[in-house]
Design an enzyme around this catalytic site. Structure first.
Site, PDB file in Angstrom:
ATOM      1  N   ARG A 244      13.003 -43.673 -23.723  1.00 24.60           N
ATOM      2  CA  ARG A 244      12.529 -44.206 -22.450  1.00 24.60           C
ATOM      3  C   ARG A 244      13.593 -45.053 -21.768  1.00 24.60           C
ATOM      4  NH1 ARG A 244       7.670 -48.276 -22.301  1.00 24.60           N
ATOM      5  NH2 ARG A 244       9.346 -49.770 -22.504  1.00 24.60           N
TER       6      ARG A 244
ATOM      7  N   ARG B  72       4.552 -43.723 -15.600  1.00 21.57           N
ATOM      8  CA  ARG B  72       5.424 -44.110 -16.711  1.00 21.57           C
ATOM      9  C   ARG B  72       5.430 -45.628 -16.812  1.00 21.57           C
ATOM     10  NH1 ARG B  72       5.613 -40.002 -19.471  1.00 21.57           N
ATOM     11  NH2 ARG B  72       7.318 -40.896 -20.687  1.00 21.57           N
TER      12      ARG B  72
ATOM     13  N   ASN C 282       2.733 -52.488  -7.954  1.00 22.19           N
ATOM     14  CA  ASN C 282       1.994 -51.304  -8.415  1.00 22.19           C
ATOM     15  C   ASN C 282       0.606 -51.312  -7.786  1.00 22.19           C
ATOM     16  OD1 ASN C 282       1.368 -49.014 -10.123  1.00 22.19           O
ATOM     17  ND2 ASN C 282       0.168 -50.409 -11.401  1.00 22.19           N
TER      18      ASN C 282
ATOM     19  N   HIS D  55      -3.327 -49.974  -8.707  1.00 25.22           N
ATOM     20  CA  HIS D  55      -4.128 -49.524  -9.839  1.00 25.22           C
ATOM     21  C   HIS D  55      -5.550 -49.269  -9.346  1.00 25.22           C
ATOM     22  CE1 HIS D  55      -5.391 -49.163 -13.989  1.00 25.22           C
ATOM     23  NE2 HIS D  55      -6.412 -49.947 -13.712  1.00 25.22           N
TER      24      HIS D  55
HETATM   25  C1  GAR Z   1      -3.894 -43.510  -7.375  1.00 27.42           C
HETATM   26  O1  GAR Z   1      -5.295 -43.582  -7.510  1.00 27.42           O
HETATM   27  C2  GAR Z   1      -3.246 -44.694  -8.051  1.00 27.42           C
HETATM   28  O2  GAR Z   1      -3.982 -45.885  -7.946  1.00 27.42           O
HETATM   29  C3  GAR Z   1      -3.211 -44.215  -9.483  1.00 27.42           C
HETATM   30  O3  GAR Z   1      -2.849 -42.869  -9.392  1.00 27.42           O
HETATM   31  C4  GAR Z   1      -3.321 -42.334  -8.159  1.00 27.42           C
HETATM   32  C5  GAR Z   1      -2.152 -41.698  -7.446  1.00 27.42           C
HETATM   33  O4  GAR Z   1      -2.595 -41.009  -6.307  1.00 27.42           O
HETATM   34  N1  GAR Z   1      -2.267 -44.960 -10.257  1.00 27.42           N
HETATM   35  C6  GAR Z   1      -2.433 -45.208 -11.546  1.00 27.42           C
HETATM   36  O5  GAR Z   1      -3.389 -44.827 -12.176  1.00 27.42           O
HETATM   37  C7  GAR Z   1      -1.315 -46.018 -12.175  1.00 27.42           C
HETATM   38  N2  GAR Z   1      -1.598 -46.266 -13.546  1.00 27.42           N
HETATM   39  P1  GAR Z   1      -1.542 -40.521  -5.224  1.00 27.42           P
HETATM   40  O6  GAR Z   1      -0.465 -39.745  -5.975  1.00 27.42           O
HETATM   41  O7  GAR Z   1      -2.358 -39.627  -4.333  1.00 27.42           O
HETATM   42  O8  GAR Z   1      -1.000 -41.729  -4.530  1.00 27.42           O
END
Ligand code: GAR
Length: 220
Positions: free
Chosen positions: A68, A94, A110, A112
């Site tokens: 990583r 990641r 970020n 979430h």
């Molecule tokens: C979103 O819901 C974001 O909050 C989540 O992935 C999705 C991406 O959607 N992120 C996570 O779960 C981070 N751990 P997108 O590619 O359409 O923006």
């Protein structure tokens, strides 16, 4: 005109959050410019969205790295090459290592899809439904050394309905993600975010003490 914040977006999936940031930079809601979009996933729809918007894209496939740390180093180098000032994780699946964090102190955020600190990690929409929670939502936070643990900038709350499944709840949350992420980035660009330990304040911003939600609704 004021200098625009140089934003680097990291995305692994469809890229709807990336799109909301592209749109925010285009329409003036964000005083910033996306200078590079990086994905670890060659199939990511986010890369197509970035290309369609005429942005610089980089695919750095984590599968091509034995450790990583080496993957992280490659991503950090691309961000530095593009003189990125804010790293925006937009569905980036990641975990960021300590050296990556050290390269951009206080400059990685970020989003979430849950109301942190409830439901960190993966598959959190389904977990919130299975738990029987009445609300979920989304959280924009600074990234620290933990998983979804950094200081919280902004959250949006959505009700969980008895009829919800993973897809319907995820879509309701995603709609709010597209509102709060551009706002958080704009606050950062304006230098309005002040971090004191775990607490983030937004300089000059008024809050609403009556912003109460109840679900299910009261009888009257
Ligand atoms: C979103 O819901 C974001 O909050 C989540 O992935 C999705 C991406 O959607 N992120 C996570 O779960 C981070 N751990 P997108 O590619 O359409 O923006």
């Amino acid at each position: 005109m004021a200098k625009k914040l140089r934003i680097g977006v990291l995305a692994s999936g469809g890229g709807t959050n990336l799109q909301s940031i592209i749109d925010g930079c285009t329409n003036g809601d964000i005083d910033g410019q996306i200078v590079v979009v990086i994905s670890n996933n060659p199939e990511a729809g986010a890369l197509n969205r970035a290309t369609n918007a005429g942005l610089t894209t980089e695919c750095i496939n984590h599968r091509n790295f034995s450790q990583r740390q080496l993957f992280d180093n490659a991503v950090v180098q691309k961000l530095l090459d593009n003189r990125v000032e804010l790293v925006v994780l937009a569905g980036f699946m990641r975990i960021i290592g300590q050296q990556f964090l050290d390269a951009f102190p206080g400059r990685i955020i970020n989003i979430h899809p849950a109301l942190l600190p409830a439901f960190p990690g993966l598959h959190v929409q389904q977990k919130a439904i299975d738990y029987g929670a009445r609300f979920s939502g989304c959280t924009v936070h600074f990234v620290d050394g933990g998983v979804d643990t950094g200081p919280i900038i902004i959250q949006a709350v959505v009700p969980i309905l008895d009829t919800d499944n993973d897809d319907t709840l995820s879509a309701r949350i995603l709609d709010q993600e597209h509102k709060i992420y551009p706002q958080a980035i704009q606050w950062f660009a304006q230098g309005k975010l002040k971090v004191d330990g775990r607490k983030v304040s937004i300089i000059g911003h008024t809050q609403k003490p009556d912003a109460v939600l109840i679900n299910p609704p009261l009888n009257s």
